[in-house]
Design a protein around this motif. Sequence first.
Motif, PDB file in Angstrom:
ATOM      1  N   GLY A  31      41.190  47.470  39.317  1.00  0.00           N
ATOM      2  CA  GLY A  31      42.528  46.778  39.914  1.00  0.00           C
ATOM      3  C   GLY A  31      42.562  45.491  39.822  1.00  0.00           C
ATOM      4  N   PHE A  32      42.341  45.192  38.832  1.00  0.00           N
ATOM      5  CA  PHE A  32      42.372  43.685  38.079  1.00  0.00           C
ATOM      6  C   PHE A  32      44.064  43.981  37.798  1.00  0.00           C
ATOM      7  CE2 PHE A  32      38.050  42.947  39.261  1.00  0.00           C
ATOM      8  CZ  PHE A  32      37.901  41.641  39.600  1.00  0.00           C
ATOM      9  N   LEU A  33      44.790  42.897  37.572  1.00  0.00           N
ATOM     10  CA  LEU A  33      45.922  42.973  37.414  1.00  0.00           C
ATOM     11  C   LEU A  33      46.212  40.846  36.136  1.00  0.00           C
ATOM     12  CD1 LEU A  33      48.283  42.591  40.399  1.00  0.00           C
ATOM     13  CD2 LEU A  33      47.354  44.262  38.660  1.00  0.00           C
ATOM     14  N   MET A  34      46.770  41.417  35.016  1.00  0.00           N
ATOM     15  CA  MET A  34      47.240  40.585  34.106  1.00  0.00           C
ATOM     16  C   MET A  34      47.514  39.284  34.249  1.00  0.00           C
ATOM     17  SD  MET A  34      46.829  40.748  30.050  1.00  0.00           S
ATOM     18  CE  MET A  34      48.849  40.621  30.012  1.00  0.00           C
ATOM     19  N   MET A  35      47.198  38.275  34.598  1.00  0.00           N
ATOM     20  CA  MET A  35      47.538  36.763  35.105  1.00  0.00           C
ATOM     21  C   MET A  35      48.625  36.129  33.499  1.00  0.00           C
ATOM     22  SD  MET A  35      45.743  35.227  38.048  1.00  0.00           S
ATOM     23  CE  MET A  35      47.256  33.646  38.212  1.00  0.00           C
ATOM     24  N   GLU A  37      46.358  36.257  29.483  1.00  0.00           N
ATOM     25  CA  GLU A  37      45.642  36.958  28.172  1.00  0.00           C
ATOM     26  C   GLU A  37      43.822  36.417  29.245  1.00  0.00           C
ATOM     27  OE1 GLU A  37      45.681  37.296  23.847  1.00  0.00           O
ATOM     28  OE2 GLU A  37      47.997  37.167  23.689  1.00  0.00           O
ATOM     29  N   SER A  38      43.095  37.713  28.923  1.00  0.00           N
ATOM     30  CA  SER A  38      42.015  36.767  29.065  1.00  0.00           C
ATOM     31  C   SER A  38      41.877  36.695  30.623  1.00  0.00           C
ATOM     32  CB  SER A  38      41.028  36.395  28.780  1.00  0.00           C
ATOM     33  OG  SER A  38      40.909  36.587  26.748  1.00  0.00           O
ATOM     34  N   ILE A  39      42.574  36.198  31.562  1.00  0.00           N
ATOM     35  CA  ILE A  39      42.277  36.062  32.581  1.00  0.00           C
ATOM     36  C   ILE A  39      42.772  37.411  33.654  1.00  0.00           C
ATOM     37  CG2 ILE A  39      42.939  34.317  34.343  1.00  0.00           C
ATOM     38  CD1 ILE A  39      43.429  32.056  31.832  1.00  0.00           C
ATOM     39  N   TYR A  40      42.421  37.630  34.693  1.00  0.00           N
ATOM     40  CA  TYR A  40      42.514  38.888  35.281  1.00  0.00           C
ATOM     41  C   TYR A  40      41.974  38.180  36.649  1.00  0.00           C
ATOM     42  CZ  TYR A  40      43.239  42.224  31.683  1.00  0.00           C
ATOM     43  OH  TYR A  40      43.859  42.622  30.312  1.00  0.00           O
ATOM     44  N   CYS A  41      42.944  38.874  37.814  1.00  0.00           N
ATOM     45  CA  CYS A  41      43.183  38.366  39.420  1.00  0.00           C
ATOM     46  C   CYS A  41      42.985  39.707  39.734  1.00  0.00           C
ATOM     47  CB  CYS A  41      43.797  37.951  39.804  1.00  0.00           C
ATOM     48  SG  CYS A  41      44.096  36.868  41.352  1.00  0.00           S
ATOM     49  N   LYS A  42      42.310  39.590  41.514  1.00  0.00           N
ATOM     50  CA  LYS A  42      42.053  40.952  41.881  1.00  0.00           C
ATOM     51  C   LYS A  42      42.210  40.915  43.561  1.00  0.00           C
ATOM     52  CE  LYS A  42      39.891  45.088  43.228  1.00  0.00           C
ATOM     53  NZ  LYS A  42      38.478  45.825  42.419  1.00  0.00           N
TER      54      LYS A  42
END
Length: 101
Positions: A31-35, A37-42
């Motif tokens: 369920g993480f979304l890419m902000m 490259e190599s940074i994801y947010c949930k």
Amino acid sequence: MRVMVMYDLPAVTAKEKKIHHDFQKLLVQSGFLMMQESIYCKLAQNQQAADAIIKQLKKQLPDKGLVQVLTITEKQFAKIEYLVGKKVSEVIDTDDRVVIL
């Protein structure tokens, strides 16, 4: 709250590239979304939910590389400044659609 995962994994050999891809796939399936490259947010409803997300991630970390997790509030997240470029909002970045059961 938001759980941000920032990672830097080696991707030189074919095996390392597969591990990198598998970790990225794990984040998306969780369920993480890419902000970036190599940074994801949930999005997490509260600190307990954020702790559960982090605990689940810890079970599936790659052996090599660097993975960092940062938990921030929605108020802090809303203060992100875009210094170059502009915000692309394919993703809902508010909790307006969160349904509390």
